[in-house]
Design a protein around this motif. Structure first.
Motif, short mmCIF file in Angstrom:
data_model
loop_
_atom_site.label_atom_id
_atom_site.label_comp_id
_atom_site.label_asym_id
_atom_site.label_seq_id
_atom_site.Cartn_x
_atom_site.Cartn_y
_atom_site.Cartn_z
N PHE A 192 1.14 4.48 -2.87
CA PHE A 192 0.48 5.68 -2.36
C PHE A 192 0.80 6.93 -3.19
O PHE A 192 -0.14 7.68 -3.56
CB PHE A 192 0.86 5.90 -0.90
CG PHE A 192 0.21 7.10 -0.27
CD1 PHE A 192 -1.05 7.01 0.30
CD2 PHE A 192 0.85 8.34 -0.26
CE1 PHE A 192 -1.66 8.12 0.87
CE2 PHE A 192 0.24 9.45 0.31
CZ PHE A 192 -1.02 9.34 0.88
N THR A 197 -8.46 6.58 1.17
CA THR A 197 -8.72 5.14 1.00
C THR A 197 -7.46 4.32 1.23
O THR A 197 -7.50 3.29 1.92
CB THR A 197 -9.27 4.87 -0.41
OG1 THR A 197 -10.47 5.62 -0.61
CG2 THR A 197 -9.56 3.39 -0.60
N LEU A 198 -6.35 4.75 0.65
CA LEU A 198 -5.10 4.01 0.81
C LEU A 198 -4.61 4.02 2.25
O LEU A 198 -4.09 3.03 2.75
CB LEU A 198 -4.03 4.58 -0.13
CG LEU A 198 -4.26 4.32 -1.62
CD1 LEU A 198 -3.22 5.05 -2.45
CD2 LEU A 198 -4.21 2.82 -1.92
N ARG A 199 -4.78 5.16 2.94
CA ARG A 199 -4.38 5.21 4.35
C ARG A 199 -5.26 4.29 5.20
O ARG A 199 -4.78 3.66 6.14
CB ARG A 199 -4.47 6.65 4.85
CG ARG A 199 -3.35 7.53 4.36
CD ARG A 199 -2.01 7.16 4.97
NE ARG A 199 -1.92 7.53 6.38
CZ ARG A 199 -0.85 7.32 7.14
NH1 ARG A 199 0.21 6.73 6.64
NH2 ARG A 199 -0.84 7.69 8.40
N VAL A 247 0.83 -1.21 0.00
CA VAL A 247 0.00 0.00 0.00
C VAL A 247 0.87 1.26 0.00
O VAL A 247 0.59 2.22 -0.72
CB VAL A 247 -0.95 -0.01 1.21
CG1 VAL A 247 -1.66 1.34 1.34
CG2 VAL A 247 -1.97 -1.13 1.07
N THR A 248 1.95 1.24 0.79
CA THR A 248 2.83 2.40 0.86
C THR A 248 3.52 2.67 -0.47
O THR A 248 3.70 3.82 -0.88
CB THR A 248 3.89 2.20 1.96
OG1 THR A 248 3.22 2.00 3.21
CG2 THR A 248 4.81 3.40 2.08
N THR A 293 -2.26 8.79 -5.31
CA THR A 293 -2.69 10.04 -4.68
C THR A 293 -2.59 11.19 -5.66
O THR A 293 -3.48 12.04 -5.75
CB THR A 293 -1.85 10.33 -3.42
OG1 THR A 293 -2.08 9.30 -2.47
CG2 THR A 293 -2.25 11.67 -2.81
#
Length: 470
Positions: free
Chosen positions: A128, A142-144, A124-125, A132
């Motif tokens: 990002f 959403t990703l956070r 996910v990181t 974004t």
């Protein structure tokens, strides 16, 4: 066989105890997860256009000059409420996966739960920045939230590992080392995120570096982390027998949900941990913002000075784990319950008090950083008291109980960070004073609850029918 000195490298035929190796790996797992978690806290000061101020003499420290630099990746015109939402969206997912993660770790073992959590966090990181930039703040939110969902099981799983691998008389030391990885991750994430952004002139690069390093941990995880002593392929027979002798074996039991959720000492622990998280999450999330907007540090120094209090926290947590283990096991100074109550509440009240004092020194950078350092040194007592207290209350349901506890207390990350975003729209020192007075109030209330109703005894629901509480 007597109790082994865990600090000795020559134990079990000259080999380092593998429970110590496991604890170090747990420390590194938490470190990597916090690297991935805090990177945005520092990077966001370079990602977002600074708020406009109507009166600079009232809103910031006018003696320090800063330049608004646009890095690769650009800057987003997010208002403070949107910026706050992106930051605390992490906790939306975080609170949902605690209980399932703890349950899976208790029932099936933590090896794959922990490994998959770190892998998902790295994935996910890594994506990002790209998504974004393409999708805006709702994609970032959403990703956070997905990052929080991936990391929710990690602390309950570490708690399950501690109850499975570490004898009770070593938990103050080894538990402190394991949980101290959160501080090392905050330190490295804060310091090097600023350095990476400054060196590469790109806030995106910090996300790529930390996600790559987490993948290195995952490779090591496959070789060194195993759910139970009995499933470790390299565990010496002597150490296996030692652990069987000193650790209560977990049973495949039906979870007594009603008894757990109605247990008063457990709720006292939840209150204490809520107070800790409220203070800790405020500082982890918003100290870089405070350093940028009030003390006016540029990005590389911002990362460094934001990390200094957490360097103190990490160092003190290791030192205090060793001395605390001696105090608790010697029983000459205070009982385990008295130790947990006194130092657990002291960690919350002291940290909140010094953080509040730091705001009142205004634009004095040295005094402010010094007070944050003092507060974080006191906060180090947390790691040897409140988290390990759950393992004292239960030998069979530590992962589930820690999951519920950390899930509830993680709500402080939503409430607290949303409140900070609502109160600090104008970069004014007076706004931050309100923030830290609220922190201190939360610390006082939760500390009183923990002092009055906590316990260090194994609770009745944890015993099987053929067992009897001793």
């Amino acid at each position: 066989m007597g109790k082994c000195n865990i600090l000795s490298c020559y134990c079990y035929c000259g080999k380092i105890p593998l429970r110590l190796v496991l604890v170090i790996m747990l420390h590194l797992a938490l470190q990597n997860c916090y690297n991935l978690r805090v990177v945005l806290n520092v990077a966001i000061v370079e990602m977002v256009e600074p708020p406009e101020s109507t009166n600079i003499s009232e809103s910031a420290c006018p003696q320090y000059e800063t330049v608004n630099i646009v890095r690769e990746g650009g800057k987003f015109p997010w208002p403070r409420n949107t910026e706050a939402l992106v930051l605390y969206a992490f906790f939306f997912g975080y609170i949902l996966s605690h209980v399932p993660g703890g349950w899976l770790a208790d029932k099936y073992g933590g090896r794959y739960v922990l490994g998959m959590s770190v892998f998902a966090s790295a994935l996910v990181t890594s994506i990002f920045p790209y998504f974004t930039i393409k999708g805006g703040h709702w994609v970032a939110v959403t990703l956070r939230a997905l990052l929080g969902l991936a990391q929710g099981p990690i602390l309950p799983t570490v708690s399950s590992f501690v109850s499975t691998w570490v004898p009770s008389f070593e938990r103050t030391l080894l538990g402190g080392i394991a949980y101290g990885g959160t501080n090392l991750g905050t330190i490295l994430g804060s310091i090097f995120t600023g350095i990476i952004i400054e060196a590469s002139d790109s806030w995106k690069m910090a996300f790529y570096v930390w996600s790559s390093l987490a993948c290195v941990y995952i490779i090591l995880h496959l070789f060194f982390v195993f759910s139970f002593p009995s499933t470790h392929p390299f565990l010496p027979e002597e150490e296996l027998e030692y652990l069987k002798k000193h650790i209560v074996v977990k049973r495949s039991l039906k979870t007594p949900w009603k008894a757990i959720l109605s247990n008063v000492p457990y709720w006292a622990n939840i209150a204490g941990q809520f107070g800790h998280n409220y203070i800790f999450f405020t500082l982890v999330t918003y100290l870089p913002t405070y350093m940028k907007e009030i003390l006016q540090f540029e990005i590389s120094k911002n990362g460094l000075y934001s990390a200094v209090p957490f360097i103190a926290l990490w160092s003190c947590s290791i030192i205090l784990s060793i001395t605390g283990n001696y105090i608790v096991n010697s029983m000459k100074f205070m009982s385990p319950l008295a130790f947990s109550r006194f130092f657990g509440t002291f960690s919350n009240l002291g940290a909140a008090g010094f953080s509040l004092a730091a705001v009142y020194v205004g634009c004095s950078r040295g005094w402010a950083i010094g007070l944050y350092v003092a507060g974080m040194c006191i906060k180090a007592f947390y790691y040897m008291t409140l988290p390990t207290n759950i393992n004292e209350l239960s030998k069979n349901y530590g992962g589930i109980m820690f999951g519920i506890c950390n899930g509830i207390s993680a709500l402080s990350g939503i409430f607290g960070n949303a409140l900070v975003g609502a109160l600090t729209k104008n970069k004014r020192l007076g706004e931050w004073k309100i923030v830290f007075w609220i922190n201190f109030g939360v610390a006082v209330v939760t500390s009183i609850i923990y002092i009055l109703w906590s316990s260090s005894e194994r609770q009745p629901f944890d015993y099987e029918e053929e067992e009897s509480p001793q």
